[in-house]
Design an enzyme around this catalytic site. Structure first.
Site, PDB file in Angstrom:
ATOM      1  N   GLU A  38     -28.224  60.050 -45.557  1.00  0.00           N
ATOM      2  CA  GLU A  38     -27.675  58.955 -44.758  1.00  0.00           C
ATOM      3  C   GLU A  38     -28.818  58.207 -44.085  1.00  0.00           C
ATOM      4  OE1 GLU A  38     -26.038  56.196 -42.593  1.00  0.00           O
ATOM      5  OE2 GLU A  38     -24.889  57.299 -44.102  1.00  0.00           O
ATOM      6  N   GLN A  39     -28.799  56.883 -44.223  1.00  0.00           N
ATOM      7  CA  GLN A  39     -29.898  56.087 -43.698  1.00  0.00           C
ATOM      8  C   GLN A  39     -29.906  55.985 -42.177  1.00  0.00           C
ATOM      9  OE1 GLN A  39     -29.744  51.999 -44.976  1.00  0.00           O
ATOM     10  NE2 GLN A  39     -27.544  51.826 -44.637  1.00  0.00           N
ATOM     11  N   TYR A 218      -1.761  47.882 -34.687  1.00  0.00           N
ATOM     12  CA  TYR A 218      -1.149  49.197 -34.471  1.00  0.00           C
ATOM     13  C   TYR A 218      -2.015  49.970 -33.481  1.00  0.00           C
ATOM     14  CZ  TYR A 218      -4.519  49.999 -38.296  1.00  0.00           C
ATOM     15  OH  TYR A 218      -5.641  49.996 -39.096  1.00  0.00           O
ATOM     16  N   ASP A 296     -16.173  52.677 -52.077  1.00  0.00           N
ATOM     17  CA  ASP A 296     -16.465  51.242 -52.175  1.00  0.00           C
ATOM     18  C   ASP A 296     -17.594  50.941 -53.144  1.00  0.00           C
ATOM     19  OD1 ASP A 296     -14.480  50.552 -50.424  1.00  0.00           O
ATOM     20  OD2 ASP A 296     -15.793  50.202 -48.706  1.00  0.00           O
TER      21      ASP A 296
END
Length: 403
Positions: A38-39, A218, A296
């Site tokens: 993770e960067q 919501y 994604d």
């Protein structure tokens, strides 16, 4: 491609968001260690709220984190409460409290992204997450090799690109596929519940629809906040970033003339985030050798069916099982994974893409026909193909570990 015979495979996951951490958690459940690169210097989920539909809740229960998440989640009593833009007339609504668990075995929740990330992170040992490790390049010839921003390199037997819509891993696998300008931008904001109108504090997912615009709200964070996400014409705005911002005045301008109750909710928002929705054609394959994509990075989709995080978690569960049962041929395991997943994610991409036209119709005959159809429509049943999905069933497993 053949893995080393000594020890377990070296699995590198690029990206420590919901998809990357879910992959590490599901791999660990299968007895396979991995390292998440993770960067960022710490794990933090940007953005605001999301919907945890039954297909996602099912997987969170399987990971053993649903009950913990429920401490901060809001269980929805009502969903798809469509309201007319100018006066709030309810066009349709769905009783989730009574039907959701009966149909799909789980309820529907709304959560803050950070709360979801936190419970999944708890299932991954801290030593398996390499923070402040930014991957800038991937070599795919022979043994995959990650090149880090600080000059170090990491070799792995399997590389999983969970590095989002601007994926370095996808760029290394496939020719660049430029995004198409959608003409739509999104705003997001969190409103303290104490400052929100009463109607917005209900355990309800409400969608206000009108010409060229719609807005969803919501409650999240145990009801302490109201999540708001709005969609409007983008004009010349093309920035695709989760960190870009707008002003409340800009958001108010987009919804000028709408129901005063909705305007009051917008006025209570802090600094809204803003990003352009850019369109990308679905990929026909995700993998090459021992490298694949997830979430994604593999299938960016418009948020109109609230399935982005859910599909990343489904990817993670299927990928972990494919690797666990295919260690002698990881490239074949990755092919099986994408064959199982691509038809489903491509279909969800397609229906999400088409939703903006339906929600943004101008007032007139087509809009009136749509509103009448809403009154006859049961979205919980009609979208059953989304919510009933179980990766274990897709994999052909009758029993696949603890439920």
């Amino acid at each position: 491609m053949t893995l080393r015979t000594a020890g377990p495979p070296r699995i590198a996951i690029v990206g420590g968001g919901i998809g990357g951490l879910a992959t590490a958690a599901f791999l660990r459940r299968e007895g396979l260690p991995s390292t998440v690169y993770e960067q960022a210097p710490r794990l933090a989920e940007v953005g605001a709220g999301l919907v945890v539909a039954p297909n996602a809740a099912r997987l969170l229960r399987r990971l053993g984190v649903l009950e913990t998440l429920r401490e901060r989640a809001v269980r929805l009593d009502t969903g798809w409460e469509f309201r007319r833009w100018e006066d709030g007339t309810v066009l349709s609504s769905e009783n989730l409290a009574d039907a959701c668990e009966r149909l799909y075995g789980e309820q529907t929740y709304t959560v803050h992204r950070a709360d979801l990330l936190r419970v999944i992170e708890a299932q991954v040992p801290a030593q398996d997450v390499a923070l402040d490790h930014k991957v800038v390049r991937l070599e795919t010839g022979g043994t995959p090799r990650l090149h880090l921003a600080d000059g170090r390199t990491v070799e792995a037997d399997v590389v999983i690109g969970a590095d989002g819509i601007h994926s370095v891993v996808r760029g290394a696998l496939f020719a660049a596929s430029p995004a198409t300008y959608s003409g739509i931008c999104a705003f997001r904001a969190l409103v303290p519940a104490a400052e929100a109108p009463e109607f917005a504090r209900r355990p309800t997912q409400t969608l206000w629809i009108g010409p060229d615009h719609h807005l969803v709200h919501y409650p999240v964070s145990a009801g302490e906040l109201v999540n708001l996400v709005a969609f409007a014409p983008a004009g010349d705005y093309t920035v695709e970033s989760w960190t870009a911002t707008a002003t409340v005045e800009e958001l108010l301008t987009e919804f000028d003339g709408w129901d005063p109750r909705l305007v009051d909710l917008i006025r209570a928002a802090g600094t809204p985030g803003r990003w352009a929705l850019l369109d990308r054609a679905p990929l026909t394959r995700w993998s090459e050798g021992g490298v694949t994509l997830l979430g994604d990075a593999a299938h960016p989709m418009f948020p109109f069916f609230a399935q982005g995080a859910a599909q990343a978690m489904e990817d993670a569960a299927v990928l972990a099982r494919c690797l666990a049962t295919g260690l002698d041929d990881p490239a074949g395991a990755l092919r099986r994974y994408e064959e199982l997943r691509i038809p489903r994610t491509t279909r969800i991409q397609a229906v999400s893409h088409g939703r903006s036209h339906i929600n943004h119709l101008p007032d007139g005959p087509e809009q009136r026909d749509r509103d009448a159809a809403f009154a006859r429509h049961d979205p919980l049943v009609a979208n059953g193909w989304i919510y009933e999905y179980d990766p274990d069933v897709a994999l052909g497993d009758k029993v696949a570990g603890p439920r």
